[in-house]
Design a protein around this motif. Structure first.
Motif, PDB file in Angstrom:
ATOM      1  N   SER A 220       0.825  -1.220   0.000  1.00  0.00           N
ATOM      2  CA  SER A 220       0.000   0.000   0.000  1.00  0.00           C
ATOM      3  C   SER A 220       0.851   1.259   0.000  1.00  0.00           C
ATOM      4  CB  SER A 220      -0.927   0.014   1.213  1.00  0.00           C
ATOM      5  OG  SER A 220      -1.788  -1.086   1.181  1.00  0.00           O
TER       6      SER A 220
ATOM      7  N   SER B 237       2.872   1.541  -3.401  1.00  0.00           N
ATOM      8  CA  SER B 237       2.016   1.840  -4.551  1.00  0.00           C
ATOM      9  C   SER B 237       1.491   3.277  -4.473  1.00  0.00           C
ATOM     10  CB  SER B 237       0.867   0.839  -4.667  1.00  0.00           C
ATOM     11  OG  SER B 237       0.031   0.879  -3.548  1.00  0.00           O
ATOM     12  N   LYS B 238       1.155   3.736  -3.281  1.00  0.00           N
ATOM     13  CA  LYS B 238       0.682   5.119  -3.144  1.00  0.00           C
ATOM     14  C   LYS B 238       1.823   6.105  -3.404  1.00  0.00           C
ATOM     15  CE  LYS B 238      -2.343   8.120  -0.876  1.00  0.00           C
ATOM     16  NZ  LYS B 238      -3.542   8.237  -0.153  1.00  0.00           N
TER      17      LYS B 238
ATOM     18  N   SER C 117       2.299   6.365  -7.020  1.00  0.00           N
ATOM     19  CA  SER C 117       1.049   6.664  -7.727  1.00  0.00           C
ATOM     20  C   SER C 117       0.613   5.509  -8.626  1.00  0.00           C
ATOM     21  CB  SER C 117       1.189   7.943  -8.556  1.00  0.00           C
ATOM     22  OG  SER C 117       1.503   9.025  -7.729  1.00  0.00           O
ATOM     23  N   GLU C 118       0.790   4.313  -8.136  1.00  0.00           N
ATOM     24  CA  GLU C 118       0.383   3.107  -8.856  1.00  0.00           C
ATOM     25  C   GLU C 118      -0.847   2.527  -8.175  1.00  0.00           C
ATOM     26  OE1 GLU C 118       1.410   1.150 -11.435  1.00  0.00           O
ATOM     27  OE2 GLU C 118       2.977   2.540 -12.040  1.00  0.00           O
ATOM     28  N   SER C 119      -1.637   1.837  -8.941  1.00  0.00           N
ATOM     29  CA  SER C 119      -2.748   1.097  -8.363  1.00  0.00           C
ATOM     30  C   SER C 119      -2.159  -0.122  -7.661  1.00  0.00           C
ATOM     31  CB  SER C 119      -3.704   0.655  -9.472  1.00  0.00           C
ATOM     32  OG  SER C 119      -4.624  -0.271  -8.966  1.00  0.00           O
TER      33      SER C 119
ATOM     34  N   GLU D 114      -3.151  -2.943  -7.520  1.00  0.00           N
ATOM     35  CA  GLU D 114      -3.303  -4.125  -8.366  1.00  0.00           C
ATOM     36  C   GLU D 114      -2.127  -4.263  -9.341  1.00  0.00           C
ATOM     37  OE1 GLU D 114      -6.173  -1.798  -8.345  1.00  0.00           O
ATOM     38  OE2 GLU D 114      -6.714  -2.887  -6.522  1.00  0.00           O
ATOM     39  N   ASN D 115      -1.424  -3.147  -9.622  1.00  0.00           N
ATOM     40  CA  ASN D 115      -0.291  -3.175 -10.552  1.00  0.00           C
ATOM     41  C   ASN D 115       1.033  -3.470  -9.864  1.00  0.00           C
ATOM     42  OD1 ASN D 115      -2.034  -2.524 -12.619  1.00  0.00           O
ATOM     43  ND2 ASN D 115      -1.569  -0.339 -12.557  1.00  0.00           N
TER      44      ASN D 115
END
Length: 184
Positions: free
Chosen positions: A47, A50-51, A54-56, A58-59
């Protein structure tokens, strides 16, 4: 005739702007560092990263901190230049003890013991979150990490500025290490 001169003037200004913006050469290369990010399941590694990027989520391929996977962490240590250890500051006493043991193992591992550590006390937005001082004392960081370069920072997904600041501090430690290596 005057329209032609105005057009030539604009073309020349475009040319000057182009030269000013594009012909200075490539920007200086930014250093890249190989970091390993470890922590128990649920600590928030995926989390946070990814934040931050700036990635989802899921990616991003989640790296689990489950018992059956932790024994393989050391396979990812080779070539690392720094360590990010994420812990859930609101976890149960048992999980906190496990995180403490894993952090101690990482700090003493031959491939990691000389590297800078960024220790992120995640989930600071939860009511049960322990303070940085409580974590520092519980994890015995002062005596264990004496002589090592480490940063302990509180974080949560709600405060990206603090998280970015934490990474800036880690980059500063990595750059210091680069400068030390150059002097030798």
């Amino acid at each position: 005739m005057s329209d032609l001169r105005i057009t030539e003037a604009f073309l020349y200004m475009d040319y000057l702007c182009f030269r000013a913006l594009c012909c200075k050469g490539p920007p200086p290369a930014r250093p890249e560092y190989d970091l390993v990010c470890i922590g128990l399941t649920g600590s928030g590694k995926t989390s946070l990263l990814s934040k931050l990027c700036s990635e989802s989520p899921e990616n991003v391929v989640s790296t689990t901190g489950a018992d059956n996977i932790r024994k393989y962490w050391s396979r990812y240590y080779q070539g690392s230049q720094g360590v990010i250890f994420v812990l859930d500051s609101a976890s149960s006493e048992d999980d906190l003890e496990t995180a403490r043991n894993e952090l101690h193992s990482a700090l003493q591992h031959p491939q990691l013991c000389t590297l800078p550590f960024l220790i992120l006390a995640n989930h600071q937005d939860k009511p049960a979150a322990r303070s940085v001082q409580e974590i520092k004392k519980y994890f015995e960081l002062e005596p264990l990490a004496r002589g090592k370069r480490w940063i302990l920072q509180p974080c949560s997904l709600d405060d990206m500025d603090a998280l970015k600041d934490s990474f800036s501090q880690l980059i500063h430690l990595l750059e210091e290490k680069d400068h030390e290596a150059m002097r030798m």
